[in-house]
Motif scaffolding. Structure first.
Motif, mmCIF file in Angstrom:
data_model
loop_
_atom_site.group_PDB
_atom_site.id
_atom_site.type_symbol
_atom_site.label_atom_id
_atom_site.label_comp_id
_atom_site.label_asym_id
_atom_site.label_seq_id
_atom_site.Cartn_x
_atom_site.Cartn_y
_atom_site.Cartn_z
ATOM 1 N N VAL A 58 0.833 -1.204 0.000
ATOM 2 C CA VAL A 58 0.000 0.000 0.000
ATOM 3 C C VAL A 58 0.864 1.248 0.000
ATOM 4 N N ALA A 59 1.941 1.226 0.782
ATOM 5 C CA ALA A 59 2.831 2.391 0.825
ATOM 6 C C ALA A 59 3.415 2.675 -0.549
ATOM 7 N N GLY A 60 3.768 1.620 -1.270
ATOM 8 C CA GLY A 60 4.310 1.801 -2.610
ATOM 9 C C GLY A 60 3.301 2.422 -3.555
ATOM 10 N N HIS A 61 2.041 2.010 -3.449
ATOM 11 C CA HIS A 61 1.002 2.604 -4.288
ATOM 12 C C HIS A 61 0.767 4.069 -3.921
ATOM 13 N N ARG A 62 0.868 4.380 -2.636
ATOM 14 C CA ARG A 62 0.723 5.787 -2.229
ATOM 15 C C ARG A 62 1.886 6.619 -2.752
ATOM 16 N N ARG A 63 3.095 6.053 -2.759
ATOM 17 C CA ARG A 63 4.238 6.783 -3.312
ATOM 18 C C ARG A 63 4.046 7.013 -4.805
ATOM 19 N N LEU A 64 3.482 6.021 -5.496
ATOM 20 C CA LEU A 64 3.202 6.181 -6.919
ATOM 21 C C LEU A 64 2.226 7.331 -7.137
ATOM 22 N N ALA A 65 1.139 7.348 -6.375
ATOM 23 C CA ALA A 65 0.146 8.409 -6.512
ATOM 24 C C ALA A 65 0.741 9.774 -6.184
ATOM 25 N N ALA A 66 1.583 9.817 -5.174
ATOM 26 C CA ALA A 66 2.202 11.090 -4.789
ATOM 27 C C ALA A 66 3.105 11.611 -5.893
ATOM 28 N N ALA A 67 3.857 10.701 -6.524
ATOM 29 C CA ALA A 67 4.746 11.122 -7.609
ATOM 30 C C ALA A 67 3.937 11.641 -8.794
ATOM 31 N N ILE A 68 2.826 10.961 -9.099
ATOM 32 C CA ILE A 68 1.976 11.422 -10.200
ATOM 33 C C ILE A 68 1.362 12.774 -9.859
ATOM 34 N N ALA A 69 0.868 12.922 -8.628
ATOM 35 C CA ALA A 69 0.237 14.174 -8.217
ATOM 36 C C ALA A 69 1.216 15.341 -8.281
ATOM 37 N N ALA A 70 2.496 15.063 -7.986
ATOM 38 C CA ALA A 70 3.508 16.110 -7.981
ATOM 39 C C ALA A 70 4.157 16.321 -9.345
ATOM 40 N N GLY A 71 3.773 15.493 -10.326
ATOM 41 C CA GLY A 71 4.345 15.647 -11.662
ATOM 42 C C GLY A 71 5.761 15.143 -11.787
ATOM 43 N N ARG A 72 6.185 14.218 -10.903
ATOM 44 C CA ARG A 72 7.550 13.687 -10.932
ATOM 45 C C ARG A 72 7.562 12.403 -11.776
ATOM 46 N N GLY A 73 7.787 12.541 -13.076
ATOM 47 C CA GLY A 73 7.708 11.412 -13.985
ATOM 48 C C GLY A 73 8.683 10.301 -13.688
ATOM 49 N N ASP A 74 9.941 10.645 -13.426
ATOM 50 C CA ASP A 74 10.947 9.611 -13.178
ATOM 51 C C ASP A 74 10.638 8.854 -11.889
ATOM 52 N N ASP A 75 10.208 9.550 -10.870
ATOM 53 C CA ASP A 75 9.851 8.892 -9.612
ATOM 54 C C ASP A 75 8.648 7.970 -9.803
ATOM 55 N N ALA A 76 7.666 8.430 -10.567
ATOM 56 C CA ALA A 76 6.490 7.601 -10.824
ATOM 57 C C ALA A 76 6.880 6.333 -11.568
ATOM 58 N N ALA A 77 7.776 6.453 -12.536
ATOM 59 C CA ALA A 77 8.224 5.282 -13.296
ATOM 60 C C ALA A 77 8.966 4.298 -12.401
ATOM 61 N N ARG A 78 9.835 4.819 -11.535
ATOM 62 C CA ARG A 78 10.590 3.929 -10.627
ATOM 63 C C ARG A 78 9.648 3.186 -9.686
ATOM 64 N N GLN A 79 8.653 3.883 -9.153
ATOM 65 C CA GLN A 79 7.733 3.237 -8.237
ATOM 66 C C GLN A 79 6.865 2.218 -8.961
ATOM 67 N N ALA A 80 6.434 2.551 -10.169
ATOM 68 C CA ALA A 80 5.641 1.605 -10.951
ATOM 69 C C ALA A 80 6.448 0.350 -11.259
ATOM 70 N N ARG A 81 7.720 0.522 -11.586
ATOM 71 C CA ARG A 81 8.568 -0.637 -11.878
ATOM 72 C C ARG A 81 8.701 -1.530 -10.646
ATOM 73 N N SER A 82 8.882 -0.930 -9.493
ATOM 74 C CA SER A 82 8.995 -1.713 -8.263
ATOM 75 C C SER A 82 7.735 -2.522 -8.002
ATOM 76 N N LEU A 83 6.584 -1.923 -8.234
ATOM 77 C CA LEU A 83 5.317 -2.608 -7.988
ATOM 78 C C LEU A 83 5.047 -3.704 -9.014
ATOM 79 N N LEU A 84 5.229 -3.368 -10.283
ATOM 80 C CA LEU A 84 4.773 -4.248 -11.351
ATOM 81 C C LEU A 84 5.723 -5.396 -11.662
ATOM 82 N N THR A 85 6.934 -5.337 -11.163
ATOM 83 C CA THR A 85 7.856 -6.450 -11.380
ATOM 84 C C THR A 85 7.872 -7.430 -10.209
ATOM 85 N N ALA A 86 7.155 -7.111 -9.140
ATOM 86 C CA ALA A 86 7.168 -7.995 -7.969
ATOM 87 C C ALA A 86 6.601 -9.374 -8.305
ATOM 88 N N ALA A 87 5.525 -9.423 -9.104
ATOM 89 C CA ALA A 87 4.909 -10.708 -9.438
ATOM 90 C C ALA A 87 5.823 -11.553 -10.311
#
Length: 240
Positions: free
Chosen positions: A198-227
Motif C-alpha cells: 500500500v505504501a508503494g502505491h501511495r508513493r506512486l500516486a504522490a509522484a503522479i500528483a507532484a508531476g515527478r515522472g521519473d519517480d512515478a516510473a521507478r515506483q511503478a517498476r517496483s510494484l509491477l515487477t514484484a509478481a
C-alpha cells in the motif's frame, strides 16, 4: 495432420481450436496450404459452414489468408497475429503453456505500466491526478482482502493509463485485463507482494500528483515487477 471429429456443441469452435493449434504448433508452416473446405469437413465430420466459420476466425487472428475460391494459406503468426491470439491460446496450454503466456503478459504489463506512470505524471490534468490519489486510498481501504484489492488495482491502473494520454497503451491495457488479468487468471496470492504494498502505491500516486515522472516510473517498476519474481506456488498455478 490427423484431426479429431468434434462433439456437437459449438462445432465451429472445436474446428477453429484444432486448426489454430496446428498452425501455432508448427504442424502447418508459413506458406503451407490448408486442406480444402470439403476435405476439412470430412476430417472433422462437420458441415462446410462450420469449417468456413473456423477459417474466417483464423483469418481474423492473422493465422491464415483465405483466397476467394482458392487456397487457404498459412501465415507466420509471429508476424501477423496480435494479442487476440494470446487470449485465445490461454485455453490451449499444450501449444503455448499458460504459465509462459502469463509471464509474458506480466512483463508486457510492467513495460506499459512503467511508461504510463511516467507519462501520467507529466501529462495528466489536475482532475486526473486527484482521481488517481482517491483511487489509491480506496484501494488501500480494502487491505488485506487480496481478491478485492486485485479488482481495485485494475481500476487504479486504468486511471493511470488513461491519464498518460497514450491510446495505444490504453488499448494494450484493455487486452491485458480482458476477462482476467494478464490473460490467465493470476491468483492474487502470486501478486501479494505487489498488492499489499500500500505504501508503494501511495508513493506512486504522490509522484503522479507532484508531476515527478521519473519517480512515478521507478515506483511503478517496483510494484509491477514484484509478481515476476514470485513463481506460482503449488496449487496456485495460473488457470485458463
Amino acid at each position: 495432420m490427423t484431426f479429431v471429429p468434434v462433439p456437437r456443441g459449438s462445432v465451429s469452435d472445436h474446428v477453429f481450436a484444432q486448426l489454430r493449434d496446428a498452425v501455432v504448433s508448427g504442424a502447418y508452416r508459413p506458406g503451407d496450404t490448408l486442406p480444402g473446405e470439403r476435405e476439412l469437413a470430412a476430417a472433422f465430420a462437420v458441415n462446410r459452414h462450420a469449417v468456413r466459420e473456423a477459417l474466417r476466425r483464423l483469418q481474423q487472428l492473422g493465422l491464415v489468408r483465405v483466397s476467394q475460391g482458392g487456397a487457404t494459406r498459412v501465415l507466420d503468426w509471429r508476424v501477423h497475429a496480435g494479442l487476440d491470439l494470446a487470449l485465445s491460446l490461454v485455453r490451449s496450454g499444450d501449444v503455448l503453456p499458460v504459465d509462459t503466456l502469463v509471464r509474458d503478459m506480466l512483463e508486457m504489463r510492467a513495460c506499459i505500466g512503467v511508461d504510463a506512470a511516467r507519462l501520467c505524471a507529466e501529462r495528466a490534468d489536475a482532475a486526473t491526478r486527484d482521481t488517481v490519489t482517491r483511487a489509491v486510498e480506496e484501494y488501500a481501504a480494502l487491505a488485506p482482502d487480496l481478491p478485492r484489492m486485485a479488482e481495485a488495482n485494475i481500476t487504479l491502473w486504468r486511471h493511470v493509463v488513461r491519464g498518460c494520454g497514450n491510446t495505444a497503451y490504453l488499448l494494450g491495457f484493455n487486452s491485458l485485463v480482458a476477462g482476467a488479468l494478464a490473460v490467465g487468471e493470476v491468483p492474487p496470492q502470486r501478486r501479494a507482494a505487489e498488492l499489499l504494498d500500500v505504501a508503494g502505491h501511495r508513493r506512486l500516486a504522490a509522484a503522479i500528483a507532484a508531476g515527478r515522472g521519473d519517480d512515478a516510473a521507478r515506483q511503478a517498476r517496483s510494484l509491477l515487477t514484484a509478481a515476476l519474481a514470485a513463481p506460482a506456488a503449488p496449487g496456485q498455478e495460473c488457470r485458463a
